[in-house]
Design an enzyme around this catalytic site. Sequence first.
Site, PDB file in Angstrom:
ATOM      1  N   CYS A 172      19.301  42.133  15.590  1.00 14.76           N
ATOM      2  CA  CYS A 172      18.369  41.066  15.169  1.00 14.76           C
ATOM      3  C   CYS A 172      16.945  41.445  15.585  1.00 14.76           C
ATOM      4  O   CYS A 172      16.414  42.425  15.096  1.00 14.76           O
ATOM      5  CB  CYS A 172      18.795  39.717  15.751  1.00 14.76           C
ATOM      6  SG  CYS A 172      20.490  39.245  15.424  1.00 14.76           S
ATOM      7  N   ASP A 234      22.068  38.242   4.046  1.00 16.62           N
ATOM      8  CA  ASP A 234      21.156  37.866   5.132  1.00 16.62           C
ATOM      9  C   ASP A 234      20.006  37.041   4.553  1.00 16.62           C
ATOM     10  O   ASP A 234      19.188  37.548   3.797  1.00 16.62           O
ATOM     11  CB  ASP A 234      20.630  39.134   5.801  1.00 16.62           C
ATOM     12  CG  ASP A 234      19.890  38.872   7.098  1.00 16.62           C
ATOM     13  OD1 ASP A 234      19.161  37.859   7.170  1.00 16.62           O
ATOM     14  OD2 ASP A 234      20.041  39.672   8.037  1.00 16.62           O
ATOM     15  N   HIS A 267      23.489  37.521   8.117  1.00 17.23           N
ATOM     16  CA  HIS A 267      22.791  37.951   9.323  1.00 17.23           C
ATOM     17  C   HIS A 267      23.714  37.739  10.528  1.00 17.23           C
ATOM     18  O   HIS A 267      24.445  36.770  10.603  1.00 17.23           O
ATOM     19  CB  HIS A 267      21.512  37.131   9.506  1.00 17.23           C
ATOM     20  CG  HIS A 267      20.659  37.627  10.621  1.00 17.23           C
ATOM     21  ND1 HIS A 267      19.866  38.736  10.504  1.00 17.23           N
ATOM     22  CD2 HIS A 267      20.491  37.166  11.886  1.00 17.23           C
ATOM     23  CE1 HIS A 267      19.241  38.941  11.644  1.00 17.23           C
ATOM     24  NE2 HIS A 267      19.604  38.006  12.495  1.00 17.23           N
TER      25      HIS A 267
END
Length: 298
Positions: A172, A234, A267
Amino acid sequence: MPDLVRPEGAQPDDFRFSRRALATGGVGGLLFAGYAPAALAAQASPVSTPADGLVTANVSCPAPDGFDLPAFVARPEGDGPFPVVVVVSEIFGVHEYIRDICRRLAKEGYAAVAPAFFVRVEDPAGAEMARVQEIVAAAGHEQVMGDVAATLDWASQQLWADADRVGITGWCWGGKVVWQAVARFAAIDAGVAWYGRLAPPADATPEQVAGGPWPVDLADDLKAPVLGLYGEADRGIPLASVEAMRAALQRASQTESRIEVYPDAPHGFHADYRDSYRAADAADGWAKLLALFGERLK
């Protein structure tokens, strides 16, 4: 729990709070094991890697700004020297998920070091999401690069560490740092970026746009191969930015760097303590990480 679909945390319309699982003990003892409560799924069954055969420790590295930077280390028992992997956390800092990743890498023969980039302000692991975002925003680019430099320097002074074989991986927020660090430090031999933002979001403020450098602008500066692992679904990293990064790598003749996109993966697909976890994609990405590090660091 919030559905974390963006690298720097959720936006207000992403949240679907439910505290019932916490109130009723639906997550068992996991909170006490050190997982970030702002993201822990009620049904989570995270991977847990035993520390047998390993040496684990909390250490500190002198940072360029004078801060005593805490870090978690996991390495195999024995004298080594072992190749070093810098592990860059998500926005929740060095919580149990990141510590377990360090143990997984140590089981593969690496000395894994996870610096605590955010603790100058506060440890974000136990904070509510709004506070987490404030803490993360305070970690500017030069501070973060200084902390990576401090980690590399500290590792180079350890007899069990092989400073000539160094990798970096991050998730991330940490995925973006991987691209930046490989562009900055010649000492790094390979990087694996898990769904780090590549370019400013479409609705970015002028401050966000100026808050780089962004990976899409750093392709010419990469000093080692980077493997990017991204999810097709994502919501925070559109495929357009992935394609822009691929085009930048091609223009820069960075033929050893590449991006893998997992169909339908959201994500955070590697985060085994979140709802976003996709076991098959996480395993495939981990195998690709080990293949790259095995080629470049061993």
